[in-house]
Write an enzyme that holds these catalytic residues in place. Structure first.
Site, PDB file in Angstrom:
ATOM      1  CG  ASP A  84      61.463  32.885  38.983  1.00 33.33           C
ATOM      2  OD1 ASP A  84      60.549  32.686  39.576  1.00 33.33           O
ATOM      3  OD2 ASP A  84      61.989  33.839  38.402  1.00 33.33           O
ATOM      4  CG  ASP A  86      56.172  36.101  37.716  1.00 33.50           C
ATOM      5  OD1 ASP A  86      55.251  35.645  36.776  1.00 33.50           O
ATOM      6  OD2 ASP A  86      55.766  36.092  38.794  1.00 33.50           O
TER       7      ASP A  86
END
Length: 298
Positions: A84, A86
């Protein structure tokens, strides 16, 4: 013994001590220990442990800023990394940062967007709906806000090292985000990911349209990218490492041989056994048995 318990200390807060190792080894009925990084990381051979036993060891070390990770002793080094972006590879929530910079134009928009983000990442509302709703707040705002937000982006410590070390050992690497390609292209290049995937933020000229390209890349799409990358690499999902912090990462965290929650939201902490709660992304390398001397610093 068929399993490995790995302890990793946050180097900025503490140093791993013989007492830490002895405590964890006793609770795990452990055997041989292997120092991966002096004062930072150690492997402890052990029999299979239950999630409750792992949590008990974590609780016993909770005041020591030491992360506890666990897995089988065989095939520890993963052939795939899917991460991922963020609050994982970068410290930011980039959509929140765009909205924060828009405060000078539309006061209050920053907290409105951030509030929806918090609920979405903790699984309280559907990701796709929350993304559409958050992006709608940006309608008719200047596209220059993207550049403003980019100036604030901070790549998390250990991110480049994680990517570069796994690449050097032949792993396929991908940045897969529910954010926007505008950012993943830049972050992916900065860290050295082989590919990056995210949502398209629609822009008309110099203005944000307040919409996002369909279909939205959400939790199921993250999982599908993992499955595709594994198939291309000719590797099983058990050979993958996935890492993320929010509810939209859960499908890929569950599916991978090693799914790690990174400073994760409560909904992830409740379900994912392997978690980095104190240290940096280097910890994900020690969880695979890498020694400090093998790490490729970014």
């Amino acid at each position: 013994m068929s399993a490995i318990l790995t302890l990793v200390a946050n180097r900025e807060a503490t140093s791993l001590t013989p007492q830490d190792i002895t405590l964890a080894s006793t609770l795990a009925a452990g055997g041989e220990t292997t120092i991966l990084s002096p004062g930072e990381a150690v492997d402890i051979a052990c029999a299979p442990l239950t999630p409750a036993q792992i949590d008990a060891i974590r609780l016993a070390l909770t005041d020591r800023a030491v992360d506890v990770l666990y897995g089988p002793s065989e095939n520890r080094r993963r052939k795939i990394l899917v991460a991922d972006m963020d609050s994982t590879i970068v410290a930011n929530e980039t959509l929140d940062d765009i909205a924060a910079h828009a405060e000078r134009i539309r006061p209050g928009i920053g907290e409105e967007v951030a509030a929806v983000t918090r609920r979405s990442m903790n699984g309280e509302i559907d990701f796709q709906t929350s993304l559409r709703n958050r992006v709608a707040f940006l309608r008719d705002l200047p596209a220059s806000l993207l550049e403003d937000a980019w100036k604030d982006v901070k790549i998390n410590p250990g991110a480049r090292t994680l990517v570069q070390t796994m690449k050097a050992h032949g792993a396929a690497t991908a940045l897969v985000s529910g954010g926007f390609t505008w950012f993943t292209a830049r972050v992916g290049a900065a860290c050295g990911f082989a590919e990056n995937h995210a949502n398209i933020l629609n822009v008309a000229g110099d203005t944000l349209e307040g919409t996002v390209g369909e279909p939205i890349l959400g939790p199921d799409a993250k999982l599908q990218h993992l499955i595709r990358i594994a198939a291309t690499a000719g590797a099983p999902l058990s050979a993958a490492l996935t890492i993320g912090d929010g509810a939209n990462d859960l499908p890929m965290l569950r599916a991978a041989g090693l799914g790690i929650g990174f400073h994760a939201k409560p909904v992830v902490r409740r379900e994912i056994v392997n978690r980095i709660e104190h240290g940096t992304l280097r910890t994900a390398l020690f969880a695979q048995g890498y020694r400090a001397s093998e790490l490729v610093e970014g």
